[in-house]
Design an enzyme around this catalytic site. Structure first.
Site, mmCIF file in Angstrom:
data_model
loop_
_atom_site.group_PDB
_atom_site.id
_atom_site.type_symbol
_atom_site.label_atom_id
_atom_site.label_comp_id
_atom_site.label_asym_id
_atom_site.label_seq_id
_atom_site.Cartn_x
_atom_site.Cartn_y
_atom_site.Cartn_z
ATOM 1 N N HIS A 190 37.731 40.982 52.389
ATOM 2 C CA HIS A 190 39.143 41.943 52.607
ATOM 3 C C HIS A 190 39.951 41.596 53.717
ATOM 4 O O HIS A 190 41.276 41.639 53.604
ATOM 5 C CB HIS A 190 39.009 43.253 52.229
ATOM 6 C CG HIS A 190 38.705 43.471 50.950
ATOM 7 N ND1 HIS A 190 37.276 43.787 50.497
ATOM 8 C CD2 HIS A 190 39.366 43.469 49.637
ATOM 9 C CE1 HIS A 190 37.375 43.630 48.903
ATOM 10 N NE2 HIS A 190 38.299 43.544 48.521
ATOM 11 N N GLU A 432 34.721 42.404 36.894
ATOM 12 C CA GLU A 432 34.053 41.940 38.159
ATOM 13 C C GLU A 432 32.684 42.127 38.505
ATOM 14 O O GLU A 432 32.377 41.821 39.749
ATOM 15 C CB GLU A 432 34.988 42.572 39.307
ATOM 16 C CG GLU A 432 35.150 43.893 39.438
ATOM 17 C CD GLU A 432 36.063 44.439 40.451
ATOM 18 O OE1 GLU A 432 36.530 43.681 41.343
ATOM 19 O OE2 GLU A 432 36.515 45.768 40.583
ATOM 20 N N ASP A 456 34.621 39.615 43.518
ATOM 21 C CA ASP A 456 33.544 40.225 43.333
ATOM 22 C C ASP A 456 32.664 39.687 42.069
ATOM 23 O O ASP A 456 31.279 39.626 42.387
ATOM 24 C CB ASP A 456 33.669 41.860 42.851
ATOM 25 C CG ASP A 456 33.961 42.550 44.258
ATOM 26 O OD1 ASP A 456 33.076 42.433 45.121
ATOM 27 O OD2 ASP A 456 34.759 43.498 44.024
ATOM 28 N N CYS A 503 43.118 38.331 38.868
ATOM 29 C CA CYS A 503 43.687 38.461 40.061
ATOM 30 C C CYS A 503 42.602 38.380 41.106
ATOM 31 O O CYS A 503 43.139 38.580 42.283
ATOM 32 C CB CYS A 503 44.111 40.132 40.071
ATOM 33 S SG CYS A 503 42.669 41.220 39.699
HETATM 34 C C1 PEP Z 1 38.127 40.989 42.982
HETATM 35 O O1 PEP Z 1 37.054 41.361 43.246
HETATM 36 O O2 PEP Z 1 38.325 39.792 42.578
HETATM 37 C C2 PEP Z 1 39.325 41.794 43.208
HETATM 38 C C3 PEP Z 1 40.551 41.242 43.001
HETATM 39 O O3 PEP Z 1 39.299 43.127 43.870
HETATM 40 P P1 PEP Z 1 38.923 43.182 45.435
HETATM 41 O O4 PEP Z 1 39.002 41.675 46.249
HETATM 42 O O5 PEP Z 1 39.988 43.971 46.094
HETATM 43 O O6 PEP Z 1 37.570 43.466 45.470
HETATM 44 MG MG MG Z 2 36.690 43.534 43.530
#
Ligand code: PEP
Ligand code: MG
Length: 590
Positions: A190, A432, A456, A503
């Site tokens: 993140h 995910e 994920d 996403c």
């Molecule tokens: C993902 O897991 O691809 C996602 C978009 O969520 P995050 O990166 O916030 O875990």
């Molecule tokens: Mg995620």
């Protein structure tokens, strides 16, 4: 001049003095002092050393009384380190050779000791944390009340750290923080995602950049090539200034060229391009880059201070989001706290495997008030524009049903209270977790849309921690297992007539646009700054070509070769951005 290689996670180039963040988050600046000030700087060091030793002796007394003599061995070791004549001589050398301020000299000399210890084969190689502890104690005494905090930086810096929390990264003043270089982390951690969202060039997974760089050293971060250059020579600095200029010009040109053009293939197939955001303030930028909507709003960043935001604040924030966008859908993901993301104090205990633990929707089910407050806020804000709700980390259909029941409860509460709200809000889930990706038909019966979270999904499918630089080479979006799962989810969406978007960061990477379109993906949600680049690729290809590329990818048994092939496919569109750090040197597919 020293060059270190890491994982490029946010493109661009930055040059500035290093700001070394340790666990206490204060800066060590490199100052030149007058020759006449050398004795004063040496005295400052001696005083700080004396105070630090006194503090440790006092601690030893307390520990001895409470725990007994076995508890004091480490503290005694700190005393020995502080008294080391070689260390003392090295600090003096760094003060004289500059001449430098005592803080910089301590930081430099500590790095020499650290390097010696870490390269040692004996047990003392584990004592790095003690050396850092000694350094902190000395710096605390030297800096006293004049600690320069991150919050009030006065000049441009490159942040050097062992690790950064996403919340700290999100709080960076981007006019001051020009680049980021960290020891730990992977491409989809993140912290990396936030750096990219803020447009700050960043390299992660450098392993020991904190040992090599002292606060105040000049550093270049090459976030495109994945390099960090410490104390660059004058010609190197000049060369990188030139590259930085070219990069900015290129960015501006592509942004300008692509902004108002439709995102469609040469043969007229329309592709939806939305943005991922962490903070409402990013919406303006997202719209500037041509986002048609917000495909992922990571609301957990409302918890930046570790405090639960009240209902009123949440309603206002979500309302601002729809109003700022002025028309397109805003997909609000419910709280995805836990794992590497901040969790408000006391919300959950330490877990051995936080990525497999009580994170995300699981945490929301445990903290019903928190979850309901968020749902109430979203439904009230939805009166002001098109909002969609998305539940993260779904691993079974029961969870979707439970979340929907809670939503119904919330609607009933609002109705009873006579509050104005929008009940009819499209509902979606993140795909995910592999268990969800394997039952898309079942899940599609329950919701209006899917959004694939590859960050994920890849980590759970391949059993590779997305934040761990030691296994970063195994984190492979091009793995056939990932492509097969994606194909199933996209096809199930088509069969059930529900929208499937992506996403995860894979949707922001140039080399995957073509095979994803070939698989049938028509909605991308990505880092706003990448929208013009992705649009350029979309506008340069036909659907038939995408399908041909996908066929080759689906036949390929190994991720390394697929990666090389896809990089070659994408190279003509954006050579600067096709990041090159594959560890798999095999022949490309033909
Ligand atoms: C993902 O897991 O691809 C996602 C978009 O969520 P995050 O990166 O916030 O875990
Ligand atoms: Mg995620």
């Amino acid at each position: 001049m020293r060059i270190k290689k890491g994982i490029p996670v946010s493109p661009g180039i930055a040059q500035a003095p290093a700001f070394l963040i340790d666990t206490e988050e204060f800066a060590i600046s490199r100052q030149r002092v007058a020759k006449s000030a050398i004795p004063a700087q040496i005295d400052r060091f001696k005083e700080a050393k004396e105070k630090a030793s006194e503090e440790i002796r006092a601690l030893i007394e307390v520990v001895e009384k409470e725990v007994g003599s076995e508890g004091v061995a480490i503290l005694q070791m700190h005393l020995v380190l502080l008294a080391d004549p070689d260390f003392h001589a090295d600090v003096e050398k760094w003060i004289r050779e500059g001449p430098h301020n005592a803080e910089y000299a301590v930081s430099r000399a500590t790095r020499t000791v650290l390097k010696r210890f870490l390269s040692s084969k004996s047990f003392i190689s584990h004592r790095g944390s003690d050396i850092r502890d000694m350094e902190h104690r000395l710096l605390r005494n030297l800096l006293g009340s004049q600690k320069q905090q991150l919050a009030d930086l006065e000049s441009e810096v490159v942040i050097i750290a062992r690790d950064l929390t996403p919340s700290l990264t999100a709080s960076f003043d981007r006019t001051r923080v020009r680049g980021i270089a960290i020891d730990l982390g992977g491409k989809t951690s993140h912290t990396a995602i936030i750096a990219r969202a803020l447009g700050i060039p960043a390299v992660v997974g450098l392993q020991d950049v904190t040992v090599d760089v002292s606060g105040g050293d000049m550093v270049i971060v090459d976030g495109t090539g994945g390099k960090v250059i410490i104390e660059p020579s004058a010609p190197t600095q000049e060369g990188y200034r030139e590259r930085e200029k070219r990069y900015i010009e290129f960015e501006q040109r592509i942004e300008f060229e692509q902004k108002d053009l439709p995102a469609e293939t040469l043969d007229g197939h329309k592709i939806g391009l939305s943005a991922n955001i962490e903070l409402v303030e990013e919406i303006e930028t997202a719209a500037m880059y041509g986002a048609e909507g917000i495909g992922l709003y990571r609301t957990e960043f409302l918890f930046l201070d570790g405090v639960e935001p009240e209902e009123r604040l949440q309603i206002d924030t979500y309302r601002k989001a729809v109003q700022a966008l002025g028309g397109g859908d805003v997909t609000i993901r419910t709280l995805d706290l836990g794992a590497d993301k901040l969790t408000p104090d006391g919300m959950h205990s330490r877990e051995k495997n936080p990525f497999l633990g009580c994170r995300s929707i699981r945490l929301c089910f445990e903290h019903m008030d928190l979850f309901k407050t968020q749902l109430r806020s979203i439904l009230q804000a939805a009166v002001h524009g098109p909002i969609r709700i998305m539940f993260p980390m779904i691993s079974a259909v029961e969870e979707v049903r439970q979340a929907k029941l809670i939503l119904e409860d919330v609607c009933e509460d609002l109705q009873r209270e006579n509050v104005t709200f929008q009940a009819d809000v499209p509902l979606g889930i993140m795909i995910e977790v592999p268990s969800a990706a394997l039952i898309p038909d079942i899940l599609a019966e329950e919701v209006d849309f899917f959004s694939i979270g590859t960050n994920d999904l890849i980590q759970y499918t391949l059993a590779v921690d997305r934040t761990n630089e030691r296994v970063a080479n195994l984190y492979q979006p091009a793995h056939p297992a990932n492509f097969r799962l994606l194909r199933e989810v996209i096809k199930a969406g088509e069969r059930h007539g529900i929208e499937v978007s992506m996403c995860g960061e894979m949707a922001s990477e140039i080399e995957y646009v073509i095979p994803l379109i070939g698989l049938g993906l028509r909605e991308f949600s990505l880092v706003p700054t990448m929208i013009p680049d992705i649009k350029k690729v979309i506008r340069s290809v036909t659907l038939r070509y995408c399908q041909e590329v996908t066929e080759k990818v689906m036949e390929s048994p190994d991720a390394g070769r697929t990666e090389i092939y896809l990089r070659e496919v994408a190279r003509p569109f954006r050579p600067e951005l096709v990041w090159g750090n594959s560890k798999f040197e095999k022949k490309p597919l033909t």
